[in-house]
Motif scaffolding. Structure first.
Motif, short mmCIF file in Angstrom:
data_model
loop_
_atom_site.label_atom_id
_atom_site.label_comp_id
_atom_site.label_asym_id
_atom_site.label_seq_id
_atom_site.Cartn_x
_atom_site.Cartn_y
_atom_site.Cartn_z
N MET A 1 2.13 -9.24 -11.86
CA MET A 1 0.93 -8.65 -11.24
C MET A 1 -0.46 -8.92 -12.05
O MET A 1 -0.44 -8.52 -13.23
CB MET A 1 1.05 -7.33 -10.89
N VAL A 2 -1.44 -9.45 -11.71
CA VAL A 2 -2.55 -9.62 -12.36
C VAL A 2 -3.31 -8.23 -12.42
O VAL A 2 -3.10 -7.43 -11.74
CB VAL A 2 -3.55 -10.61 -11.32
N GLN A 3 -4.02 -8.17 -13.64
CA GLN A 3 -4.70 -6.82 -13.90
C GLN A 3 -5.50 -6.28 -12.73
O GLN A 3 -5.30 -5.07 -12.50
CB GLN A 3 -5.40 -6.77 -15.23
N ALA A 4 -6.26 -7.14 -12.27
CA ALA A 4 -7.22 -6.76 -11.12
C ALA A 4 -6.54 -6.09 -9.89
O ALA A 4 -7.00 -5.63 -9.12
CB ALA A 4 -8.10 -7.71 -10.84
N ASP A 5 -5.14 -6.72 -9.78
CA ASP A 5 -4.47 -6.56 -8.59
C ASP A 5 -4.36 -4.85 -8.29
O ASP A 5 -4.21 -4.33 -7.09
CB ASP A 5 -3.28 -6.92 -8.45
N ARG A 6 -4.10 -3.98 -9.51
CA ARG A 6 -4.11 -2.64 -9.09
C ARG A 6 -5.36 -1.98 -8.58
O ARG A 6 -5.26 -1.05 -8.01
CB ARG A 6 -3.92 -2.24 -10.76
N PHE A 7 -6.36 -2.66 -8.55
CA PHE A 7 -7.63 -2.11 -8.18
C PHE A 7 -8.06 -2.63 -6.65
O PHE A 7 -9.23 -2.09 -6.15
CB PHE A 7 -8.69 -2.48 -8.88
N PHE A 8 -7.20 -3.37 -6.13
CA PHE A 8 -7.52 -4.00 -4.74
C PHE A 8 -7.21 -2.65 -3.79
O PHE A 8 -6.35 -2.07 -3.94
CB PHE A 8 -6.63 -5.18 -4.28
N ILE A 9 -7.87 -2.75 -2.57
CA ILE A 9 -7.94 -1.69 -1.80
C ILE A 9 -6.73 -2.24 -0.61
O ILE A 9 -6.83 -3.42 -0.35
CB ILE A 9 -8.98 -1.65 -0.79
N PRO A 10 -5.78 -1.47 -0.70
CA PRO A 10 -4.70 -2.07 0.39
C PRO A 10 -5.02 -2.05 1.90
O PRO A 10 -5.77 -1.18 2.31
CB PRO A 10 -3.55 -1.03 0.24
N CYS A 11 -4.68 -3.00 2.67
CA CYS A 11 -4.95 -3.19 4.05
C CYS A 11 -4.31 -2.28 4.75
O CYS A 11 -2.98 -2.21 4.77
CB CYS A 11 -4.59 -4.55 4.40
N PRO A 12 -4.94 -1.25 5.57
CA PRO A 12 -3.99 -0.23 6.27
C PRO A 12 -3.36 -0.85 7.63
O PRO A 12 -2.31 -0.47 7.90
CB PRO A 12 -5.32 0.58 6.87
N ILE A 13 -4.01 -1.93 8.09
CA ILE A 13 -3.39 -2.73 9.13
C ILE A 13 -1.99 -3.39 9.00
O ILE A 13 -1.04 -3.09 9.44
CB ILE A 13 -4.28 -3.54 9.85
N LYS A 14 -1.90 -4.06 7.67
CA LYS A 14 -1.01 -4.57 7.28
C LYS A 14 0.02 -3.65 6.82
O LYS A 14 1.39 -3.88 6.98
CB LYS A 14 -1.05 -5.56 5.84
N TYR A 15 -0.15 -2.41 6.14
CA TYR A 15 0.55 -1.16 5.87
C TYR A 15 1.41 -0.86 7.11
O TYR A 15 2.49 -0.40 7.00
CB TYR A 15 -0.20 -0.39 5.10
N LEU A 16 0.57 -0.60 7.90
CA LEU A 16 1.09 0.08 9.36
C LEU A 16 2.19 -0.94 10.14
O LEU A 16 2.99 -0.54 10.65
CB LEU A 16 -0.24 0.74 10.25
N THR A 17 1.50 -2.04 10.39
CA THR A 17 2.44 -3.21 11.27
C THR A 17 3.00 -4.11 10.50
O THR A 17 3.93 -4.87 11.07
CB THR A 17 1.10 -3.86 12.19
N GLY A 18 2.51 -4.37 9.22
CA GLY A 18 3.48 -5.48 8.44
C GLY A 18 2.46 -6.87 8.89
O GLY A 18 3.10 -7.86 8.45
N ILE A 19 1.47 -7.03 9.70
CA ILE A 19 0.85 -8.19 9.89
C ILE A 19 -0.38 -8.10 9.34
O ILE A 19 -1.10 -7.29 9.21
CB ILE A 19 0.65 -8.27 11.63
N ASP A 20 -1.01 -9.12 8.82
CA ASP A 20 -2.19 -9.47 8.22
C ASP A 20 -3.22 -9.14 9.21
O ASP A 20 -3.21 -9.51 10.57
CB ASP A 20 -2.32 -10.70 7.72
N CYS A 21 -4.46 -8.60 8.57
CA CYS A 21 -5.66 -8.59 9.55
C CYS A 21 -6.42 -9.79 9.17
O CYS A 21 -6.24 -10.61 8.39
CB CYS A 21 -6.41 -7.13 9.24
N PRO A 22 -7.50 -9.82 10.12
CA PRO A 22 -8.47 -11.00 10.03
C PRO A 22 -9.07 -11.01 8.46
O PRO A 22 -9.37 -12.08 8.25
CB PRO A 22 -9.46 -10.69 10.94
N GLY A 23 -9.16 -10.08 7.95
CA GLY A 23 -9.73 -10.07 6.79
C GLY A 23 -8.74 -9.97 5.41
O GLY A 23 -9.05 -9.99 4.16
N CYS A 24 -7.78 -9.99 5.45
CA CYS A 24 -6.43 -9.92 4.47
C CYS A 24 -6.77 -11.62 3.67
O CYS A 24 -6.61 -12.43 4.20
CB CYS A 24 -4.78 -10.13 5.03
N GLY A 25 -6.46 -11.19 2.30
CA GLY A 25 -6.76 -12.33 1.49
C GLY A 25 -8.42 -12.34 0.84
O GLY A 25 -8.55 -13.05 0.06
N PHE A 26 -9.08 -11.44 1.46
CA PHE A 26 -10.68 -11.75 1.01
C PHE A 26 -10.83 -11.16 -0.48
O PHE A 26 -11.50 -11.83 -1.25
CB PHE A 26 -11.65 -10.89 2.04
#
Length: 98
Positions: A1-26
């Protein structure tokens, strides 16, 4: 894991549904762009550069030209929104969900 990855905001849509949202990856795309890796940035989330350009243009134009910039801002948002929707549709229909 890259050091900065720890500070990324997790996607609530992906967390709840397992499906990427339109902004996942930004977030990862912006990080790659800040590192100077344009190709990785584009591969992670193609709308990143249009999004950054849109807000870089729209915010100052709105501030300096007040109501005289509505048409330009709407065109920028429509263009960028279209890119986001095309990217999301591509991810959904080609099974690129993570």
């Amino acid at each position: 894991m890259v050091q900065a990855d720890r500070f990324f905001i997790p996607c609530p849509i992906k967390y709840l549904t397992g499906i990427d949202c339109p902004g996942c990856g930004f977030q990862r795309s912006v990080l790659a762009l800040l590192k100077g890796n344009l190709q990785d940035s584009f591969l992670l989330y193609p709308p990143t550069i249009p999004l950054i350009l849109t807000f870089s243009i729209a915010l100052p134009v709105h501030y300096y030209y007040k109501g005289n910039s509505d048409k330009l801002i709407k065109i920028l948002y429509l263009f960028t929104g279209t890119i986001i929707l095309i990217n999301y549709g591509y991810k959904l229909f080609n099974g690129h969900l993570h």
